[in-house]
Motif scaffolding. Sequence first.
Motif, PDB file in Angstrom:
ATOM      1  N   GLY A  39       2.458  -0.797  -7.296  1.00 19.50           N
ATOM      2  CA  GLY A  39       1.966  -1.639  -6.245  1.00 19.50           C
ATOM      3  C   GLY A  39       2.167  -2.664  -6.090  1.00 19.50           C
ATOM      4  O   GLY A  39       2.016  -3.673  -5.124  1.00 19.50           O
ATOM      5  N   THR A  80      -1.678   6.426 -13.230  1.00 21.74           N
ATOM      6  CA  THR A  80      -2.244   5.529 -12.871  1.00 21.74           C
ATOM      7  C   THR A  80      -1.482   4.692 -13.371  1.00 21.74           C
ATOM      8  O   THR A  80      -1.638   3.020 -11.810  1.00 21.74           O
ATOM      9  N   GLY A 102       0.685   2.947  -3.773  1.00 25.58           N
ATOM     10  CA  GLY A 102       0.380   4.592  -3.794  1.00 25.58           C
ATOM     11  C   GLY A 102       1.401   6.132  -2.782  1.00 25.58           C
ATOM     12  O   GLY A 102       0.656   6.643  -3.423  1.00 25.58           O
ATOM     13  N   MET A 133      -4.568   5.668  -6.194  1.00 24.70           N
ATOM     14  CA  MET A 133      -4.059   7.556  -5.637  1.00 24.70           C
ATOM     15  C   MET A 133      -2.839   8.043  -7.136  1.00 24.70           C
ATOM     16  O   MET A 133      -3.389   8.809  -7.064  1.00 24.70           O
ATOM     17  N   GLY A 167       1.384   3.441 -10.682  1.00 30.33           N
ATOM     18  CA  GLY A 167       0.939   3.567  -9.376  1.00 30.33           C
ATOM     19  C   GLY A 167       0.713   2.223  -9.102  1.00 30.33           C
ATOM     20  O   GLY A 167       1.554   1.393  -8.504  1.00 30.33           O
ATOM     21  N   ASN A 225       0.764  -1.333  -0.437  1.00 27.27           N
ATOM     22  CA  ASN A 225      -0.103   0.104   0.114  1.00 27.27           C
ATOM     23  C   ASN A 225       0.864   0.829  -0.099  1.00 27.27           C
ATOM     24  O   ASN A 225       0.480   2.597  -0.739  1.00 27.27           O
ATOM     25  N   ASN A 256      -4.105  -0.584  -4.482  1.00 24.47           N
ATOM     26  CA  ASN A 256      -3.773   1.629  -3.735  1.00 24.47           C
ATOM     27  C   ASN A 256      -3.673   2.526  -4.839  1.00 24.47           C
ATOM     28  O   ASN A 256      -3.200   3.889  -5.097  1.00 24.47           O
ATOM     29  N   GLY A 257      -2.654   1.318  -5.292  1.00 27.89           N
ATOM     30  CA  GLY A 257      -1.520   2.238  -6.511  1.00 27.89           C
ATOM     31  C   GLY A 257      -2.916   2.653  -7.573  1.00 27.89           C
ATOM     32  O   GLY A 257      -3.180   4.051  -8.337  1.00 27.89           O
TER      33      GLY A 257
END
Length: 148
Positions: free
Chosen positions: A87, A80, A54, A109, A83, A50, A105-106
């Motif tokens: 992740g 996106t 993130g 965020m 991330g 996470n 989570n990536g």
Amino acid sequence: MMHIVGVIYLLIQNLGFLLCVNLLLTGSAYLFLFKVRKLIGFQLGMNISNLAGGFFAIVTGIILIYQFPLHFVPITIITTIIGMVVGALFGGLFDYQTLLTGMINGLMMGVMAPMVGAASQNNLLFLVFIELVFICSLFLLLFSAKRT
């Protein structure tokens, strides 16, 4: 004091360098965690995936939106994807559930990061704060993995 402000201002002018430093720090953390992944428990693995996915997405999105202020859609897509990949890489060190958690989570965020960067309006203090929190979080992550 003026020297420190000058160095920070120089770093802000060359945000690509800052992005490379973040990539180097994250890559080093990944290599360290790869060596000790068998010793890390499930809960710490979730937190690691996470945090890595993130926070790297947040920092990358803010830096990119500072560099290219009016390119919201391409930067959101790039952030996106970055991330999600980071992740998934960190989550993949442990198991498929942490891989999925890190990737999601990536994604979240990465979508949020350019909005946060645009709302901060190229504020130097905000970027320095985010960078310090990112670096301290990586060191805390490595310290907790080492103490496991």
